[in-house]
Design an enzyme around this catalytic site. Sequence first.
Site, mmCIF file in Angstrom:
data_model
loop_
_atom_site.group_PDB
_atom_site.id
_atom_site.type_symbol
_atom_site.label_atom_id
_atom_site.label_comp_id
_atom_site.label_asym_id
_atom_site.label_seq_id
_atom_site.Cartn_x
_atom_site.Cartn_y
_atom_site.Cartn_z
ATOM 1 N N HIS A 18 52.477 38.854 30.967
ATOM 2 C CA HIS A 18 53.158 37.980 31.938
ATOM 3 C C HIS A 18 54.303 38.695 32.659
ATOM 4 C CE1 HIS A 18 51.394 33.871 31.168
ATOM 5 N NE2 HIS A 18 50.933 34.541 30.131
ATOM 6 N N ASP A 20 53.794 40.747 35.270
ATOM 7 C CA ASP A 20 53.477 41.069 36.681
ATOM 8 C C ASP A 20 54.219 40.159 37.668
ATOM 9 O OD1 ASP A 20 51.734 38.974 36.010
ATOM 10 O OD2 ASP A 20 50.040 39.776 37.156
ATOM 11 N N GLY A 105 34.508 35.704 32.906
ATOM 12 C CA GLY A 105 35.496 34.777 32.347
ATOM 13 C C GLY A 105 35.971 35.156 30.963
ATOM 14 N N GLY A 107 38.261 37.664 30.383
ATOM 15 C CA GLY A 107 39.539 38.367 30.425
ATOM 16 C C GLY A 107 39.447 39.811 30.872
ATOM 17 N N SER A 109 38.458 40.561 33.903
ATOM 18 C CA SER A 109 38.565 40.450 35.356
ATOM 19 C C SER A 109 37.285 40.849 36.091
ATOM 20 C CB SER A 109 39.767 41.240 35.895
ATOM 21 O OG SER A 109 40.203 40.623 37.076
ATOM 22 N N SER A 110 36.220 40.154 35.753
ATOM 23 C CA SER A 110 34.997 40.306 36.548
ATOM 24 C C SER A 110 35.293 39.875 37.983
ATOM 25 C CB SER A 110 33.861 39.475 35.957
ATOM 26 O OG SER A 110 34.118 38.094 36.090
ATOM 27 N N ASP A 155 45.277 42.983 38.359
ATOM 28 C CA ASP A 155 43.848 43.170 38.096
ATOM 29 C C ASP A 155 43.208 44.059 39.158
ATOM 30 O OD1 ASP A 155 44.398 41.333 36.189
ATOM 31 O OD2 ASP A 155 43.075 39.761 36.963
HETATM 32 P P1 ADP Z 1 37.399 36.930 34.727
HETATM 33 O O1 ADP Z 1 37.968 37.505 35.975
HETATM 34 O O2 ADP Z 1 38.343 36.993 33.572
HETATM 35 O O3 ADP Z 1 36.057 37.487 34.358
HETATM 36 P P2 ADP Z 1 37.358 34.574 36.358
HETATM 37 O O4 ADP Z 1 37.134 33.135 36.045
HETATM 38 O O5 ADP Z 1 38.601 34.955 37.043
HETATM 39 O O6 ADP Z 1 37.185 35.361 34.973
HETATM 40 O O7 ADP Z 1 36.152 35.113 37.250
HETATM 41 C C1 ADP Z 1 34.812 34.887 36.858
HETATM 42 C C2 ADP Z 1 34.006 34.353 38.041
HETATM 43 O O8 ADP Z 1 33.766 35.421 38.983
HETATM 44 C C3 ADP Z 1 32.633 33.885 37.645
HETATM 45 O O9 ADP Z 1 32.669 32.559 37.161
HETATM 46 C C4 ADP Z 1 31.885 34.002 38.973
HETATM 47 O O10 ADP Z 1 32.195 32.912 39.807
HETATM 48 C C5 ADP Z 1 32.491 35.260 39.594
HETATM 49 N N1 ADP Z 1 31.662 36.431 39.259
HETATM 50 C C6 ADP Z 1 32.056 37.531 38.584
HETATM 51 N N2 ADP Z 1 31.016 38.395 38.430
HETATM 52 C C7 ADP Z 1 29.952 37.829 39.040
HETATM 53 C C8 ADP Z 1 28.574 38.206 39.208
HETATM 54 N N3 ADP Z 1 28.107 39.339 38.706
HETATM 55 N N4 ADP Z 1 27.763 37.344 39.878
HETATM 56 C C9 ADP Z 1 28.253 36.189 40.377
HETATM 57 N N5 ADP Z 1 29.508 35.771 40.243
HETATM 58 C C10 ADP Z 1 30.356 36.562 39.559
HETATM 59 MG MG MG Z 2 39.711 36.708 37.009
#
Ligand code: ADP
Ligand code: MG
Length: 364
Positions: A18, A20, A105, A107, A109-110, A155
């Site tokens: 926390h 950032d 989802g 953590g 940061s997809s 991120d």
């Molecule tokens: P985190 O960043 O921690 O993984 P977030 O809730 O911030 O979690 O982001 C996840 C969201 O990003 C997913 O629910 C989706 O909407 C989007 N996302 C990430 N990767 C993909 C993917 N490969 N295909 C489609 N949507 C994606």
């Molecule tokens: Mg995220």
Amino acid sequence: MNSISAYAPGRAELLGNHTDYNEGFVLALAVDRGTTITGQVRNDRMIRLHSRELDKTESISFDHLLAEKVADWSRYTLGVVDQFRRNELPLGGFDAEISGNLPLGAGLSSSASLENATVLFLLKAFGGKLEPLQIAKFSQMAEHDFVGVRCGLLDQIASLMSKAAHTTFIDCRTFQVDHLPLSDKVSVIIANSGVKHALVEGEYNQRREDCEAAARELGVKALRDVSLEQLQSYKSRMSDRIYHRALHIVGENERVQLGATALRQGDLAQFGELMFASHESSQANFENSCPELDQLVAAARRTSGVFGARLSGGGFGGATINLVEQGREDEVVRALQAALPQVKCLVTTAADGALASAVAPSVR
Ligand code: ADP
Ligand code: MG
């Protein structure tokens, strides 16, 4: 037609919780998995997206692009398209396939990895130019405007600017980035508790407000500007809660600085102790841990081969990050599973950010 491809990795926060949005310091790294976007330019103004992970398709003309008109999952990508349009960067229609090997989802940061990959894809496809920090800001603004999450820049910067076998020191006031070598004798284990606190957003915003209140009471722009001594000398004039919130942030900033010194000296034992201290401060001062995360960190502490462990990310559920001696990953994963059977562990190392390598590492 020519196929264009861009990749950006996920990220983990090794130390600095926390900090950032308090304009402080953080030590992060890019992980060895991420998101790739591959596609072709079209001759019209249509955008067609397909996600391999979700097996979903979205299509829209970019003349009619609005967040409300498109599916949630596509907003990360289309939000970036919207940033290109608003900022008048070269843009056109395209077809693209999104695929990746990050848990969504969890953590890592997809979301930032997908946004950054999209920015890089659009720059390659249409010939625009952006500085690294601008790329991060386009990704951040896509998330603010299209997804509605008011994320910091940590991120996006870590996913773009990290370097293999290094940690990424980020000054969240100046956004200056430094790379500190991380021993090649360590692995990183992300242990996802699977717990999602129902009040997570409310709690997160409450913590932000507490930090802002503390900064106001202390008469500074942000908690970054306060030393431990200054804070302690104000203790009697602050409410207990605000004092402890501030103590966490001020302590974290100090631990990140000490951690950077420990890494420069190759002292992983000391670095690990700072990680455990960070978790204890989350428990006692910031109150953003939960029983499952505490169980995972306690189990890590009992297991030889673990240098340090702490909750990573917002807290109130989510994941812990464990710094582990290479070769002992399986033992550590077993110990974490014994402590919390539903845990999902992912073993990774510090990898290149998207701007360090244009190609994806082989998918595991
Ligand atoms: P985190 O960043 O921690 O993984 P977030 O809730 O911030 O979690 O982001 C996840 C969201 O990003 C997913 O629910 C989706 O909407 C989007 N996302 C990430 N990767 C993909 C993917 N490969 N295909 C489609 N949507 C994606
Ligand atoms: Mg995220």
